[in-house]
Design a protein around this motif. Structure first.
Motif: not given
Length: 244
Positions: A201-210
């Motif tokens: 989930d942390t990965y997905v949140d970071n990518v979505l922010s980028h």
């Protein structure tokens, strides 16, 4: 990562149309990547061209997957390798030295907690005991063996080439869905595709922010973020600070 905070310096930026690169051969793509005047801070020109080309070609490869954008690929590339930071990208897309992630020996975080035994005899990551994700978008060798894509039309599918890696990433995001159908403009479907790519989930949140950051910058027209050469030294410094 914080989003860009663009102040008054944005008035210094210019808008110039960019020629698309869909369907061009490797020689033409190489020429275009060398001559395109635009710049996106932090993304090498050749890699930006690879993001744009791969996004545009997905529907040609898989008509059921729509809405892929260069911003999505740039969001993944930033999280996975910081756009190949510390590596050199040749005009044809080859990366030197190769981008190789941590060995997937069970000591990592996210989806790395399960050991991944070597599947390619160390061909792509140089280790014959465990696999490691490879390339600018960090693809697994086991997946590459069956689904690698020749993104720059040179006859070879190589995860250490940014054109091949980015094209393969679009295919993985698409074909990881059971029906090979994803609308990447749908936020929920995009999140699910990213989670299948890396179930953390942390990965997905970071990518979505980028992705949101790059979508706001309009990567399809990188000259919109170019600092003009004739700007004053003070003005250039202000604009470059804003873009950073």
């Amino acid at each position: 990562m914080p989003k860009l905070a663009l102040g008054g310096a944005i008035a210094l930026l210019v808008l110039v149309p960019m020629i698309g690169s869909v369907g061009i051969g490797s020689q033409e793509r190489q020429r275009q990547s060398e001559t395109t005047p635009g710049r996106i801070t932090g993304i090498p020109d050749v890699l930006l061209d690879a993001y744009t080309t791969a996004a545009a070609r997905l529907e040609e490869l898989h008509p059921g997957c729509t809405g892929m954008t260069s911003a999505i690929l740039a969001g993944i590339g930033r999280e996975e390798s910081d756009h190949a930071a510390g590596h050199t990208i040749a005009a044809n897309g080859d990366t030197t030295p190769p981008i190789i992630g941590p060995l997937l020996d069970g000591t990592g975080v996210g989806n790395n907690w399960t050991p991944h035994q070597d599947t390619d005899d160390g061909r792509w990551n140089g280790d014959t005991t465990y696999d490691a994700a490879v390339g600018v978008t960090q693809l697994l060798p086991a997946w590459w063996a069956d689904h690698g894509v020749d993104g720059n039309d040179d006859g070879t599918a190589d995860p250490h080439n940014v054109y091949d890696a980015t094209a393969a990433t679009t295919v993985e995001l698409c074909t990881s869905h059971a029906n090979d159908t994803v609308d990447f403009t749908d936020r929920a479907q995009l999140r699910e595709a990213l989670y299948r790519y890396n179930p953390w989930d942390t990965y997905v949140d970071n990518v979505l922010s980028h992705i949101d950051e790059y979508a706001a910058m309009n990567l399809a027209d990188p000259t919109a973020h170019q600092v003009p050469a004739n700007a004053s030294e003070q003005g250039r410094a202000a604009a470059e600070w804003a873009l950073a």
